[in-house]
Write a protein that holds these residues in place. Structure first.
Motif, short mmCIF file in Angstrom:
data_model
loop_
_atom_site.label_atom_id
_atom_site.label_comp_id
_atom_site.label_asym_id
_atom_site.label_seq_id
_atom_site.Cartn_x
_atom_site.Cartn_y
_atom_site.Cartn_z
N TYR B 31 -6.28 12.13 -54.68
CA TYR B 31 -7.05 12.29 -55.91
C TYR B 31 -8.30 13.14 -55.65
O TYR B 31 -8.99 12.96 -54.66
CB TYR B 31 -7.53 10.93 -56.43
N TYR B 33 -11.71 14.93 -58.09
CA TYR B 33 -12.39 14.83 -59.38
C TYR B 33 -13.54 15.83 -59.44
O TYR B 33 -14.19 16.10 -58.43
CB TYR B 33 -13.01 13.44 -59.57
N TYR B 35 -17.14 16.12 -61.61
CA TYR B 35 -18.09 15.49 -62.53
C TYR B 35 -19.27 16.42 -62.76
O TYR B 35 -19.58 17.27 -61.94
CB TYR B 35 -18.66 14.20 -61.93
N LEU B 43 -22.74 10.17 -64.59
CA LEU B 43 -21.71 11.14 -64.22
C LEU B 43 -20.62 11.14 -65.29
O LEU B 43 -20.13 10.09 -65.69
CB LEU B 43 -21.07 10.77 -62.87
N TYR B 48 -9.66 16.16 -63.42
CA TYR B 48 -9.27 15.50 -62.20
C TYR B 48 -7.85 15.91 -61.82
O TYR B 48 -7.13 16.55 -62.61
CB TYR B 48 -9.38 13.98 -62.31
N VAL B 50 -4.37 14.37 -59.54
CA VAL B 50 -3.76 13.26 -58.79
C VAL B 50 -2.87 13.76 -57.67
O VAL B 50 -2.23 12.96 -56.98
CB VAL B 50 -2.98 12.31 -59.72
N LYS B 57 -7.24 16.58 -67.92
CA LYS B 57 -8.57 16.63 -68.53
C LYS B 57 -9.27 15.28 -68.42
O LYS B 57 -8.65 14.23 -68.53
CB LYS B 57 -8.44 17.02 -70.01
#
Lengths: 115, 117
Positions: B31, B33, B35, B43, B48, B50, B57
């Protein structure tokens, strides 16, 4: 919807005194809760987590957090604050939606420890 | 052990310019991400991933695009920068939901401070 609330923008505490940074959560199912600390110009650093088991969780740098299911709270605590603990603290809850894990963060609480 | 590395650390853009922020992790995390951190708002998740080749989104995706061509890299693009995108951008990574990694926390980079004039 899952959410996290940190009701205090800032907490001031004298060095050597106990500190508490508050966090409440709203989740469906079992909560997976985290605390992170952010120092100036740095990313978030993991402090501790609650997944299951004992309600008092111990973490890094002498911090601990108390999970209270009836009050849906996960407050961060330390028995004796240090000036070096001054930083921005974030509470987070992990959510599981559509087969994916995501993390929802509170707005952060700035901790100031006064010498 | 580098963990999560973000480049660049600082950047100033003019409105309408484009740029790409790079995130690299060496922990073999599935994963990843992106932010953004704004004062008083904590945050907020932009996009993101996987796994390699997949993106999705988050909470505030408008004006951003992402790509994950390699497992260790996650790129965030701004096609036409706007002043509202002035922020500090953080990349994070974590293990997948299965097995021993499922309860592990996210690991964060030190951020990219982006100003758009």
């Amino acid at each position: 919807a899952q959410s996290v609330a940190q009701p205090e923008d800032q907490v001031n505490v004298a060095e050597g005194n106990p500190l508490t940074v508050k966090c409440t959560y709203s989740v469906s199912g079992n909560p997976y809760l985290f605390w992170y600390v952010q120092y100036p110009n740095r990313g978030l650093q993991f402090l501790l987590k609650y997944i299951t088991g004992d309600n008092l969780v111990k973490g890094s740098y002498g911090f601990e957090a108390e999970f209270n299911k009836s009050q849906t709270s996960f407050h961060l605590k330390k028995p004796s604050a240090l000036v070096s603990d001054s930083a921005l603290y974030f509470c987070a809850v992990r959510s599981y939606t559509s087969g994916t894990y995501k993390y929802i963060f509170g707005t952060g609480t700035r901790l100031k420890v006064l010498a | 052990n580098a963990g999560v590395t973000q480049t660049p650390k600082f950047r100033v853009l003019k409105t309408g310019q484009s740029m790409t922020l790079l995130c690299a992790q060496d922990m073999n995390h599935e994963y990843m991400y992106w932010y953004r951190q704004d004062p008083g708002m904590g945050l907020r998740l932009i996009h993101y991933s996987v796994g390699e080749g997949t993106t999705a989104k988050g909470e505030v995706p408008d004006g951003y695009n992402v790509s994950r061509l390699k497992k260790q890299n996650f790129l965030l693009g701004l096609e036409s920068a706007a002043p509202s995108q002035t922020s500090v951008y953080f990349c994070a990574s974590s293990y997948t939901s299965a097995g021993r990694g499922r309860n592990q926390p996210q690991h964060f980079g030190d951020g990219t401070r982006l100003s758009i004039l």
